[in-house]
Design an enzyme around this catalytic site. Structure first.
Site, PDB file in Angstrom:
ATOM      1  N   THR A  83       0.887  -1.075  -8.756  1.00  0.00           N
ATOM      2  CA  THR A  83       2.160  -0.374  -8.890  1.00  0.00           C
ATOM      3  C   THR A  83       3.303  -1.315  -9.282  1.00  0.00           C
ATOM      4  OG1 THR A  83       3.842   0.756  -7.547  1.00  0.00           O
ATOM      5  CG2 THR A  83       2.374  -0.685  -6.367  1.00  0.00           C
ATOM      6  N   ASP A  84       4.338  -0.742  -9.890  1.00  0.00           N
ATOM      7  CA  ASP A  84       5.532  -1.542 -10.200  1.00  0.00           C
ATOM      8  C   ASP A  84       6.311  -1.897  -8.932  1.00  0.00           C
ATOM      9  OD1 ASP A  84       6.542   0.993  -9.624  1.00  0.00           O
ATOM     10  OD2 ASP A  84       7.736   1.168 -11.452  1.00  0.00           O
ATOM     11  N   GLU A  85       5.993  -1.216  -7.814  1.00  0.00           N
ATOM     12  CA  GLU A  85       6.767  -1.460  -6.586  1.00  0.00           C
ATOM     13  C   GLU A  85       6.580  -2.872  -6.049  1.00  0.00           C
ATOM     14  OE1 GLU A  85       6.889   1.575  -3.671  1.00  0.00           O
ATOM     15  OE2 GLU A  85       6.950   3.173  -5.153  1.00  0.00           O
ATOM     16  N   LYS A  93       0.094  -3.465  -1.454  1.00  0.00           N
ATOM     17  CA  LYS A  93      -0.393  -3.500  -2.843  1.00  0.00           C
ATOM     18  C   LYS A  93      -0.209  -4.906  -3.423  1.00  0.00           C
ATOM     19  CE  LYS A  93      -1.766  -0.479  -5.046  1.00  0.00           C
ATOM     20  NZ  LYS A  93      -3.149   0.076  -5.204  1.00  0.00           N
ATOM     21  N   TYR A 135       3.994  -0.265   2.109  1.00  0.00           N
ATOM     22  CA  TYR A 135       3.108   0.132   1.011  1.00  0.00           C
ATOM     23  C   TYR A 135       3.098  -0.932  -0.078  1.00  0.00           C
ATOM     24  CZ  TYR A 135       1.856   2.222  -3.471  1.00  0.00           C
ATOM     25  OH  TYR A 135       1.303   2.452  -4.721  1.00  0.00           O
TER      26      TYR A 135
END
Ligand code: NAD
Ligand code: DAU
Length: 357
Positions: free
Chosen positions: A138-140, A167, A163
């Protein structure tokens, strides 16, 4: 270089993106191998999302295995039994709000589960060059942007929720296995996806279903947080290109180049719903309810995806206008899927943690 792809294990294939990815492989690619969908079926996994694929290709080119990616022996057995040559790892706890309420399962699946899969393929695949481990991320992991700038593949990781931290940790493990063990890996970091079969705890399906039921439309904080939205099949086409031609050991950013403030996106959804139902333009907007902000709410995500465009020739095909039309229509037509997925454990969790939903 074009890879020759053997049988593919899709972990988390009963979830939102995983199920769309499997459908995409059958419908829109020339893939001729077998797909093994490996999913634990948590609250977010639903075999019915692939009932059409099961009827058409079941036991021949499509197999479902209910299994936990944290289970070493099970995962090893599946990879051996089906002569799996490619693992696409979607399996994860994926909802930021849930990671704030309870991070433990995120650490378990996202970090330890990915580590476990890497250990299995290290044992089975070491020294082979006809295999690939692709990790879907993810870009997060890059944190939060201010008003300007973009996330590049070289941007330092700065995760801010349990989260995204889980990741980020899994991404680091994947790259460590490449550098340390020469494991053939690729990695992708994608922005916010939307489309059919998304679990209705995420913003777009939640707003569509709440409009349908005339319930409040919760918008966090001042509503000015920005996300970069991508239609799910555009993510799938990027993944397919990476599997075929992505360079081993490389990371690819995937994004919509389509930034929207949450409140503006919710307005668009309200307007589209009014068009569909024949209600006055502002009918659904009266349901918008500004609510307490998400703790640590990242302000803005924006992806620079020049690398995958230049190196692999990928580009987004579906604009927000048609993507949202398809998505709204799908949720309105698939009441049975919605009712089933919203019952049971999900309902209990919502009732415990939120009022007003
Ligand atoms: P989802 O929550 O809809 O699906 C996750 C799936 O993984 C479910 O079917 C669940 O049953 C399965 N799963 C969970 N734990 C498991 C375990 N221990 N073993 C086996 N299966 C397990 O998630 P999604 O939105 O489809 O996201 C899929 C992946 O893509 C995730 O890794 C997520 O981090 C990543 N991602 C999502 C987005 C997005 O916008 N949704 C964007 C970028 C990246
Ligand atoms: O950026 C990629 C990520 O996108 C993925 O890695 C995650 O798995 C996926 O869930 C998604 O994370 P977000 O937190 O951005 O998605 P969500 O749909 O939960 O929220 C989108 C935005 O809308 C975010 O700014 C929070 C806000 N929001 C969300 C909900 C559920 C609201 O304002 N109200 C809501 O009720």
């Amino acid at each position: 270089m074009q890879r020759k792809l053997g049988n593919i294990a899709v972990t988390g294939g009963a979830g939102f993106i995983g199920s769309n990815f499997i459908r995409y492989l059958f419908a829109q690619t020339d893939f001729t191998g077998r797909i093994i969908n490996v999913d634990k079926l948590t609250y977010a996994g639903n075999q019915e999302s692939l009932s059409d694929i099961q009827s058409k290709h079941g036991n021949d080119r499509y197999v479902f295995e209910q299994a936990d990616i944290c289970d070493y022996e099970r995962m090893k057995g599946i990879i051996q039994q089906y002569d799996v040559r490619v693992v696409v790892n979607f399996a994860a706890e994926s909802h930021v709000d849930r990671s704030i309420f309870g991070p433990k399962e995120f650490i378990q699946t996202n970090i330890l589960g990915t580590f476990n899969l890497l250990e299995v393929v290290r044992e089975l695949w070491v020294g082979r060059n006809d295999v690939l481990f692709h990790h879907v991320s993810t870009d997060e992991v890059y944190g939060s942007l201010g008003d300007t700038g973009f996330f590049h593949e070289t941007t330092s990781y700065d995760p801010r929720s349990p989260y995204s931290a889980s990741k980020a940790s899994s991404d680091h493990l994947v790259m460590a296995y490449y550098h340390t063990y020469n494991m053939p890996v690729t990695l992708s970091n994608c922005s916010n996806n939307y489309g059919p079969y998304q679990f209705p705890e995420k913003l777009i399906p939640l707003i569509i279903l709440n409009m349908k039921e005339e319930k409040p439309l919760p918008v966090y904080g001042d509503g000015k947080n920005i996300r970069d939205w991508l239609y799910v099949d555009d993510h799938n086409s990027a993944l397919w290109m990476i599997l075929n031609r992505g360079t081993t050991g490389e990371t690819y950013n995937i994004g919509g180049e389509n930034e929207w403030e949450n409140i503006r996106l919710v307005h668009v959804l309200c307007e589209k719903m009014s068009e569909k139902t024949g209600k006055p333009g502002d009918y659904y907007k009266r349901l918008i309810t500004m609510v307490k902000d998400r703790p640590g709410h990242d302000r803005r995500y924006a992806i620079n995806c020049d690398k995958i465009k230049k190196e692999l020739g990928w580009k987004q095909q579906i604009g927000l206008d048609s993507g949202l039309d398809i998505t709204i229509q799908w949720y309105l037509e698939n009441e049975e899927w919605v009712n089933r997925i919203r019952s049971g454990k999900y309902r209990e969790w919502i009732d415990k943690n939120y009022s007003n939903r």
